[in-house]
Design a protein around this motif. Structure first.
Motif, short mmCIF file in Angstrom:
data_model
loop_
_atom_site.label_atom_id
_atom_site.label_comp_id
_atom_site.label_asym_id
_atom_site.label_seq_id
_atom_site.Cartn_x
_atom_site.Cartn_y
_atom_site.Cartn_z
N MET A 54 0.90 -1.11 0.07
CA MET A 54 0.00 0.03 0.00
C MET A 54 1.01 1.10 -0.03
SD MET A 54 -3.16 0.74 2.55
CE MET A 54 -3.86 -1.04 2.75
N ARG A 55 0.53 2.08 -0.74
CA ARG A 55 1.16 3.51 -0.96
C ARG A 55 0.68 4.40 -0.35
NH1 ARG A 55 2.27 5.80 -6.87
NH2 ARG A 55 1.16 7.46 -6.34
N GLU A 56 1.33 5.21 0.62
CA GLU A 56 0.51 6.56 1.19
C GLU A 56 0.96 7.71 0.32
OE1 GLU A 56 1.35 7.60 5.36
OE2 GLU A 56 1.53 5.64 5.77
N GLU A 57 -0.15 8.62 -0.05
CA GLU A 57 -0.11 9.71 -0.73
C GLU A 57 -0.24 10.86 0.14
OE1 GLU A 57 -1.98 10.18 -4.31
OE2 GLU A 57 -1.84 7.82 -4.83
N LYS A 58 0.46 11.93 -0.04
CA LYS A 58 0.41 12.94 1.03
C LYS A 58 -0.01 14.24 0.18
CE LYS A 58 3.45 11.84 4.38
NZ LYS A 58 4.55 12.29 5.31
N LEU A 59 -0.94 14.99 0.81
CA LEU A 59 -1.32 16.14 -0.09
C LEU A 59 -0.20 17.06 -0.41
CD1 LEU A 59 -4.66 16.94 1.79
CD2 LEU A 59 -4.35 16.01 -0.64
N SER A 60 -0.10 17.81 -1.30
CA SER A 60 0.85 18.96 -1.65
C SER A 60 0.47 20.20 -0.95
CB SER A 60 1.12 19.30 -3.18
OG SER A 60 -0.04 19.83 -3.79
N PHE A 61 1.46 21.07 -0.78
CA PHE A 61 0.91 22.34 -0.06
C PHE A 61 -0.34 23.03 -0.93
CE2 PHE A 61 1.32 26.96 0.04
CZ PHE A 61 1.14 27.28 1.57
N PHE A 62 -0.26 23.02 -2.24
CA PHE A 62 -1.22 23.49 -2.92
C PHE A 62 -2.68 22.89 -2.62
CE2 PHE A 62 -4.10 23.89 -6.80
CZ PHE A 62 -4.43 25.39 -6.63
N ASP A 63 -2.62 21.40 -2.61
CA ASP A 63 -3.92 20.54 -2.31
C ASP A 63 -4.42 20.96 -1.03
OD1 ASP A 63 -3.63 19.61 -4.74
OD2 ASP A 63 -2.65 17.64 -4.19
N GLY A 64 -3.39 21.12 0.03
CA GLY A 64 -4.03 21.42 1.27
C GLY A 64 -4.32 22.75 1.61
N PHE A 65 -3.87 23.90 0.88
CA PHE A 65 -4.26 25.15 0.69
C PHE A 65 -5.79 25.31 0.15
CE2 PHE A 65 -4.64 29.54 -1.14
CZ PHE A 65 -4.73 29.98 -0.14
N LEU A 66 -5.76 24.23 -0.89
CA LEU A 66 -7.31 24.43 -1.54
C LEU A 66 -8.19 23.89 -0.79
CD1 LEU A 66 -8.65 24.75 -4.46
CD2 LEU A 66 -8.04 22.47 -4.88
N ALA A 90 -8.28 23.89 2.64
CA ALA A 90 -8.74 24.87 3.74
C ALA A 90 -9.43 26.11 3.24
CB ALA A 90 -7.22 25.36 4.14
N CYS A 91 -9.39 26.28 1.90
CA CYS A 91 -9.85 27.49 1.30
C CYS A 91 -11.45 27.18 1.02
CB CYS A 91 -9.33 27.88 0.01
SG CYS A 91 -8.07 28.81 0.35
N ILE A 92 -11.84 25.94 0.84
CA ILE A 92 -13.12 25.27 0.53
C ILE A 92 -13.82 25.04 1.70
CG2 ILE A 92 -14.30 23.06 -0.19
CD1 ILE A 92 -12.29 22.85 -2.38
N CYS A 93 -13.09 24.63 2.83
CA CYS A 93 -13.80 24.63 4.11
C CYS A 93 -13.98 26.04 4.82
CB CYS A 93 -12.61 23.97 5.27
SG CYS A 93 -12.31 22.20 4.88
#
Length: 114
Positions: free
Chosen positions: A1-13, A15-18
């Motif tokens: 199983m491979r773990e994928e982490k959110l990039s900074f841009f994805d995390g920022f996106l 947070a903005c949607i929330c």
């Protein structure tokens, strides 16, 4: 199983949607337009219940009871629309209790529910 982490841009996106969704929900809550209905005044969570009540009295409101949280104060409607007191110092906002189905009211706080 491979773990994928959110990039900074994805995390920022995310947070903005929330934030946008949260502001949308807050904007859709019922506001007291004329001051002729009971109102819940919402203070920050770190404000003690006694301080919230004292600030509401100081602003000229007639306090009925505390809300579900100690930082929520339920005040009586004004006698006239022209006599609506201002929002107390430190309060975030006020909401009309109509339409909230007791979300900000203390459990068992009204005569009709007893």
């Amino acid at each position: 199983m491979r773990e994928e982490k959110l990039s900074f841009f994805d995390g920022f996106l995310v947070a903005c949607i929330c934030l946008i969704v949260s502001f949308g929900a807050l904007a859709s809550l019922p506001r007291a337009q004329d001051g002729l209905v009971p109102v819940a005044i919402v203070f920050p969570p770190w404000v003690a219940g006694s301080e919230a009540v004292a600030l509401s009295f100081a602003a000229g409101h007639q306090v009925l009871r505390s809300g579900r949280l100690s930082s929520v104060v339920v005040v009586a409607p004004a006698a006239l629309a022209s006599e609506v007191p201002p929002l107390p110092k430190g309060a975030w906002f006020s909401l009309a209790l109509a339409g909230l189905a007791g979300c900000l009211d203390a459990a068992g706080g009204t005569e009709a529910s007893r």
